[in-house]
Design an enzyme around this catalytic site. Structure first.
Site, mmCIF file in Angstrom:
data_model
loop_
_atom_site.group_PDB
_atom_site.id
_atom_site.type_symbol
_atom_site.label_atom_id
_atom_site.label_comp_id
_atom_site.label_asym_id
_atom_site.label_seq_id
_atom_site.Cartn_x
_atom_site.Cartn_y
_atom_site.Cartn_z
ATOM 1 N N HIS A 79 0.859 -1.170 -0.102
ATOM 2 C CA HIS A 79 -0.339 0.173 -0.157
ATOM 3 C C HIS A 79 0.944 1.105 0.534
ATOM 4 O O HIS A 79 1.950 1.192 0.058
ATOM 5 C CB HIS A 79 -1.310 0.066 1.256
ATOM 6 C CG HIS A 79 -1.743 0.950 1.303
ATOM 7 N ND1 HIS A 79 -2.182 2.220 1.571
ATOM 8 C CD2 HIS A 79 -3.301 0.226 0.996
ATOM 9 C CE1 HIS A 79 -2.915 2.715 1.805
ATOM 10 N NE2 HIS A 79 -3.892 1.523 0.475
ATOM 11 N N ASP A 134 -7.771 -4.938 0.512
ATOM 12 C CA ASP A 134 -9.129 -6.518 -1.349
ATOM 13 C C ASP A 134 -7.460 -7.523 -0.687
ATOM 14 O O ASP A 134 -8.563 -8.748 -1.834
ATOM 15 C CB ASP A 134 -7.726 -5.716 -1.834
ATOM 16 C CG ASP A 134 -8.235 -4.199 -2.877
ATOM 17 O OD1 ASP A 134 -7.628 -3.496 -3.083
ATOM 18 O OD2 ASP A 134 -9.223 -4.655 -2.346
#
Ligand code: SDX
Length: 433
Positions: free
Chosen positions: A309, A367
């Site tokens: 991320h 996710d």
């Protein structure tokens, strides 16, 4: 924002310097206001991917990537996930405060009264191939909404902004559910105004006219929770897309359609679908080491989707909640043995002990587990990102409204460093090599 000092930049080899205001916020790193740096020093700053650039001031969402903290209007995501509902979180993101009972009722009614689509939009679906990806349909249909609501396109009119917000929050679940129905060749199901937000979406997604359908309350609660977790996330790629489109004065429907397009990418919202495809390719725990060797080989271009991320260099707090929800939903659905979940958990365990991932601070993001739950809930892979878009619509609208109201905002127009050809004269065809 408040001035807390300055940063002085001087140009080596010259007597030029620029004293830049240092501005502090409620929490998080201060920012250096660089707006006068070109006038002072004749230089631009360079930050591809904007990893160190604050594009705006915002009061909506705060992320501490090192600590794995996510706050919606100051409230920790863990508390909202446990105690709130998606519509209450939507009100919070839009208005800055949790609603009282009357405000919550009025907001809920406002959403319920706008869930239907103009009948002419049904015809719009017929232009797509039956196997059209739901995100392609959502880009098209949400963008087309601006052709139906000429009465609410004046972005400088607060009432137009308010009604547009209601219309988009209320209609995206219908648009997404109908995209699925169109894919499977079943009749569209109209929204039922006596159902809650997540419940209504699951009804439109699963019901058929031939028989009554009751939404499983376990799935409705799980859907509502998943929507809370995906509602907003600071200045991510799709939100920045919405803000950039909005900065030109484009109408809200066009801006949200732009956000949907941006979210679709596998590096962003499309990762949930990509995770499941990757887990399917890996197939078995015994293949994990070979897969991870591929990931570490730069030439393979293979990534461990659902990991890493731009901001979180620790666990994405949403991933932790999502993993717990995974176990709970599968258990409540009576799924004792989900090979995908087991494979994902083994993959996570091995990756988190592998120096490649540890040294790069790559952890599971939102996710990584969402797709496993969504698959267990009966959603096809192609719908995963569409569900993300349904949830994120309220975040995009909240950020868009904040941008419109921000006196500091101007049309977004980044500069560049040019490394192309220097000026040169045209060469006629007969004199070229
Ligand atoms: C979302 O921004 C948001 O807030 C987004 C989001 C939201 O709610 O809006 O949180 C939703 O988009 C979550 C992210 C979903 N995407 C994925 O899961 C796709 C896989 N992840 C990567 O593509 C990547 O981690 C990004 C895109 C998420 C972040 O990319 P960055 O910040 O540009 O990081 P990077 O590419 O510079 O990576 C740094 C290093 C590189 O290696 P080196 O060049 O240093 O050797 O880590 C490597 C990368 O190759 N790396 C990965 C990896 N992610 C980064 N290697 C393998 N697998 C990965 N997933």
């Amino acid at each position: 924002m408040s001035g807390i000092g300055s940063v002085t930049i001087s140009l080596d080899g010259s007597n030029k310097s620029s004293k830049l205001p240092l501005i502090g916020g409620t929490v998080g790193p201060p920012v250096a206001d660089i707006r006068k740096i070109y006038n002072d020093l004749g230089i631009f700053t360079y930050d591809p991917g904007y990893g160190a650039t604050a594009s705006c001031e915002s009061k909506i969402t705060y992320i501490d990537g090192d600590e794995g903290v996510l706050l919606y209007r100051g409230y920790p995501i863990e508390q909202l996930a446990e105690k709130s509902t998606f519509l209450e979180v939507a009100y919070l993101l839009l208005n800055g405060e949790l609603p009282n009972a009357a405000e919550a009722k009025e907001f809920d009614t406002g959403v319920r009264m706008h869930t239907m689509l103009h009948e002419q939009l049904r015809v719009f679906y017929n232009g797509f191939r039956r196997d059209a990806h739901p995100m392609a349909v959502m880009c098209g249909v949400v963008g087309a909404l601006s052709a139906f609501y000429h009465d609410s396109l004046d972005i400088n009119n607060p009432e137009h902004r308010r009604i547009s917000a209601f219309r988009m929050i209320a209609k995206v679940p219908t648009i997404a559910a109908w995209a699925h129905k169109y894919n499977v060749g079943q009749p569209f199901m109209y929204p039922q105004n006596d159902l809650g937000y997540a419940e209504n979406f699951l009804y439109m997604f699963n019901a058929v006219p031939a028989e009554p359908y009751r939404v499983n309350p376990i799935l409705a609660r799980a859907m509502d929770l998943i929507m809370i977790l995906h509602a907003d996330h600071e200045q991510n790629a799709s939100t920045s897309t919405v803000r950039l489109a909005g900065s030109t004065g484009a109408n809200p429907f066009a801006c949200i359609a732009a956000g949907i397009a941006s979210l679709w990418g596998p590096a962003h919202g499309g990762a949930n679908e990509a995770v499941l495809h990757k887990l399917g390719e890996i197939g078995h725990v015994k293949n994990i080491p070979t897969f991870l060797e591929q990931v570490k080989d730069k030439n393979s271009k293979v990534k461990l989707m659902g990991f890493g991320h731009r901001v979180y260099k620790n666990f994405d707090p949403r991933a932790k909640i999502m993993q717990a929800t995974c176990h709970q939903v599968l258990g409540e659905l009576g799924i004792k043995h989900d090979p995908l979940l087991e494979l994902a958990m083994e993959l996570e365990k091995i990756a988190l002990h592998d120096d490649y991932f540890v040294s790069r601070k790559l952890y599971p993001n939102v996710d990584f587990y969402s797709g496993i739950i969504l698959k267990a809930m009966g959603f096809p892979l192609s719908m995963f990102t569409a569900l993300f878009a349904v949830s994120r619509t309220v975040g995009w609208i909240s950020q868009w409204q904040e941008m419109i109201a921000d006196p500091e905002q101007r049309i977004g127009r980044p500069r560049q460093i040019y490394t192309g050809a220097a000026q040169r004269d045209y060469v006629p065809l007969d004199r070229r090599d």
